[in-house]
Design a protein around this motif. Structure first.
Motif, PDB file in Angstrom:
ATOM      1  N   UNK A   7     -81.807 -38.200  13.044  1.00  0.00           N
ATOM      2  CA  UNK A   7     -80.549 -38.776  12.585  1.00  0.00           C
ATOM      3  C   UNK A   7     -79.856 -39.534  13.715  1.00  0.00           C
ATOM      4  N   UNK A   8     -79.837 -38.967  14.903  1.00  0.00           N
ATOM      5  CA  UNK A   8     -79.248 -39.628  16.070  1.00  0.00           C
ATOM      6  C   UNK A   8     -79.957 -40.946  16.351  1.00  0.00           C
ATOM      7  N   UNK A   9     -81.285 -40.910  16.328  1.00  0.00           N
ATOM      8  CA  UNK A   9     -82.079 -42.112  16.579  1.00  0.00           C
ATOM      9  C   UNK A   9     -81.757 -43.203  15.557  1.00  0.00           C
ATOM     10  N   UNK A  10     -81.722 -42.831  14.287  1.00  0.00           N
ATOM     11  CA  UNK A  10     -81.446 -43.812  13.236  1.00  0.00           C
ATOM     12  C   UNK A  10     -80.048 -44.413  13.372  1.00  0.00           C
ATOM     13  N   UNK A  11     -79.057 -43.581  13.669  1.00  0.00           N
ATOM     14  CA  UNK A  11     -77.692 -44.087  13.846  1.00  0.00           C
ATOM     15  C   UNK A  11     -77.608 -45.023  15.050  1.00  0.00           C
ATOM     16  N   UNK A  12     -78.250 -44.651  16.139  1.00  0.00           N
ATOM     17  CA  UNK A  12     -78.249 -45.491  17.340  1.00  0.00           C
ATOM     18  C   UNK A  12     -78.935 -46.832  17.102  1.00  0.00           C
ATOM     19  N   UNK A  13     -79.819 -46.867  16.113  1.00  0.00           N
ATOM     20  CA  UNK A  13     -80.564 -48.086  15.831  1.00  0.00           C
ATOM     21  C   UNK A  13     -80.093 -48.799  14.574  1.00  0.00           C
ATOM     22  N   UNK A  14     -78.839 -48.541  14.176  1.00  0.00           N
ATOM     23  CA  UNK A  14     -78.217 -49.337  13.133  1.00  0.00           C
ATOM     24  C   UNK A  14     -78.130 -48.748  11.743  1.00  0.00           C
ATOM     25  N   UNK A  15     -78.565 -47.519  11.548  1.00  0.00           N
ATOM     26  CA  UNK A  15     -78.447 -46.923  10.214  1.00  0.00           C
ATOM     27  C   UNK A  15     -76.979 -46.749   9.851  1.00  0.00           C
ATOM     28  N   UNK A  16     -76.665 -46.908   8.594  1.00  0.00           N
ATOM     29  CA  UNK A  16     -75.287 -46.774   8.111  1.00  0.00           C
ATOM     30  C   UNK A  16     -74.921 -45.298   7.987  1.00  0.00           C
ATOM     31  N   UNK A  17     -73.802 -44.915   8.590  1.00  0.00           N
ATOM     32  CA  UNK A  17     -73.341 -43.526   8.529  1.00  0.00           C
ATOM     33  C   UNK A  17     -72.826 -43.168   7.141  1.00  0.00           C
ATOM     34  N   UNK A  18     -72.489 -44.169   6.340  1.00  0.00           N
ATOM     35  CA  UNK A  18     -71.940 -43.916   5.002  1.00  0.00           C
ATOM     36  C   UNK A  18     -72.923 -44.264   3.884  1.00  0.00           C
ATOM     37  N   UNK A  19     -74.203 -44.172   4.158  1.00  0.00           N
ATOM     38  CA  UNK A  19     -75.200 -44.429   3.124  1.00  0.00           C
ATOM     39  C   UNK A  19     -75.053 -43.381   2.012  1.00  0.00           C
ATOM     40  N   UNK A  26     -72.295 -39.194  -0.159  1.00  0.00           N
ATOM     41  CA  UNK A  26     -72.571 -39.620   1.215  1.00  0.00           C
ATOM     42  C   UNK A  26     -73.302 -38.543   1.998  1.00  0.00           C
ATOM     43  N   UNK A  27     -73.920 -38.964   3.083  1.00  0.00           N
ATOM     44  CA  UNK A  27     -74.633 -38.018   3.951  1.00  0.00           C
ATOM     45  C   UNK A  27     -73.686 -36.963   4.504  1.00  0.00           C
ATOM     46  N   UNK A  28     -72.434 -37.355   4.791  1.00  0.00           N
ATOM     47  CA  UNK A  28     -71.462 -36.381   5.287  1.00  0.00           C
ATOM     48  C   UNK A  28     -71.196 -35.315   4.231  1.00  0.00           C
ATOM     49  N   UNK A  42     -70.555 -33.027  12.935  1.00  0.00           N
ATOM     50  CA  UNK A  42     -69.888 -33.694  14.055  1.00  0.00           C
ATOM     51  C   UNK A  42     -70.542 -35.024  14.425  1.00  0.00           C
ATOM     52  N   UNK A  43     -71.868 -35.100  14.322  1.00  0.00           N
ATOM     53  CA  UNK A  43     -72.563 -36.355  14.626  1.00  0.00           C
ATOM     54  C   UNK A  43     -72.133 -37.449  13.659  1.00  0.00           C
ATOM     55  N   UNK A  44     -72.160 -37.154  12.367  1.00  0.00           N
ATOM     56  CA  UNK A  44     -71.758 -38.149  11.365  1.00  0.00           C
ATOM     57  C   UNK A  44     -70.295 -38.550  11.526  1.00  0.00           C
ATOM     58  N   UNK A  45     -69.429 -37.586  11.813  1.00  0.00           N
ATOM     59  CA  UNK A  45     -68.012 -37.907  12.023  1.00  0.00           C
ATOM     60  C   UNK A  45     -67.837 -38.830  13.227  1.00  0.00           C
ATOM     61  N   UNK A  46     -68.606 -38.597  14.271  1.00  0.00           N
ATOM     62  CA  UNK A  46     -68.478 -39.433  15.465  1.00  0.00           C
ATOM     63  C   UNK A  46     -68.899 -40.870  15.196  1.00  0.00           C
ATOM     64  N   UNK A  47     -69.684 -41.087  14.153  1.00  0.00           N
ATOM     65  CA  UNK A  47     -70.116 -42.427  13.769  1.00  0.00           C
ATOM     66  C   UNK A  47     -69.273 -42.997  12.634  1.00  0.00           C
ATOM     67  N   UNK A  48     -68.168 -42.345  12.328  1.00  0.00           N
ATOM     68  CA  UNK A  48     -67.241 -42.887  11.341  1.00  0.00           C
ATOM     69  C   UNK A  48     -67.579 -42.573   9.901  1.00  0.00           C
ATOM     70  N   UNK A  49     -68.421 -41.593   9.675  1.00  0.00           N
ATOM     71  CA  UNK A  49     -68.800 -41.249   8.299  1.00  0.00           C
ATOM     72  C   UNK A  49     -67.602 -40.735   7.515  1.00  0.00           C
ATOM     73  N   UNK A  50     -67.626 -41.014   6.237  1.00  0.00           N
ATOM     74  CA  UNK A  50     -66.590 -40.569   5.310  1.00  0.00           C
ATOM     75  C   UNK A  50     -67.243 -39.790   4.179  1.00  0.00           C
ATOM     76  N   UNK A  51     -66.435 -39.041   3.461  1.00  0.00           N
ATOM     77  CA  UNK A  51     -66.937 -38.294   2.311  1.00  0.00           C
ATOM     78  C   UNK A  51     -66.850 -39.187   1.069  1.00  0.00           C
ATOM     79  N   UNK A  52     -68.005 -39.372   0.428  1.00  0.00           N
ATOM     80  CA  UNK A  52     -68.084 -40.058  -0.858  1.00  0.00           C
ATOM     81  C   UNK A  52     -68.666 -39.070  -1.846  1.00  0.00           C
ATOM     82  N   UNK A  53     -68.070 -38.987  -3.024  1.00  0.00           N
ATOM     83  CA  UNK A  53     -68.573 -38.120  -4.082  1.00  0.00           C
ATOM     84  C   UNK A  53     -68.595 -38.930  -5.369  1.00  0.00           C
ATOM     85  N   UNK A  54     -69.743 -38.988  -6.015  1.00  0.00           N
ATOM     86  CA  UNK A  54     -69.943 -39.798  -7.225  1.00  0.00           C
ATOM     87  C   UNK A  54     -69.526 -41.245  -6.998  1.00  0.00           C
TER      88      UNK A  54
END
Length: 97
Positions: A7-19, A26-28, A42-54
């Motif tokens: 997950x760290x590798x993917x985020x560092x290489x451009x993966x969207x934290x809010x996919x 959402x992943x978070x 904590x990793x997802x939060x540090x990349x700006x992830x938000x909670x999405x439901x439906x």
């Protein structure tokens, strides 16, 4: 943990934290609800992830806390504070040593 490293590798290489997955979660949100994924919060939060439901973003801190309480059934009480704090939605630059 190999999943955390990936997950760290993917985020560092451009993966969207809010996919979102196929149900609009959402992943978070998935990490918050799964005991084995707790270290991802904590990793997802540090990349700006938000909670999405439906497919809908949960924006207010109060609604995030309510969502966590309702959906986690008390299993993940340790994550309630970090996710409902002001840390959610901020992005940090992560650099390797």
């Amino acid at each position: 943990n190999r999943h955390y490293d990936l997950m760290s590798y993917l985020l560092l290489n451009g993966a969207a934290a809010n996919m979102l997955n196929s149900t609009g979660t959402s992943m978070l949100a998935v990490a918050c609800l799964g005991n084995e994924k707790m270290e991802a919060v904590p990793l997802l939060l540090s990349w700006g992830a938000e909670i999405f439901d439906e497919g809908k973003q949960i924006t207010s801190q109060e609604k995030k806390l309510e969502w966590l309480v309702v959906n986690s059934d008390g299993r993940n009480a340790p994550i309630i504070n970090p996710v409902s704090s002001e840390l959610g939605g901020r992005r940090c630059e992560i650099t390797s040593a």
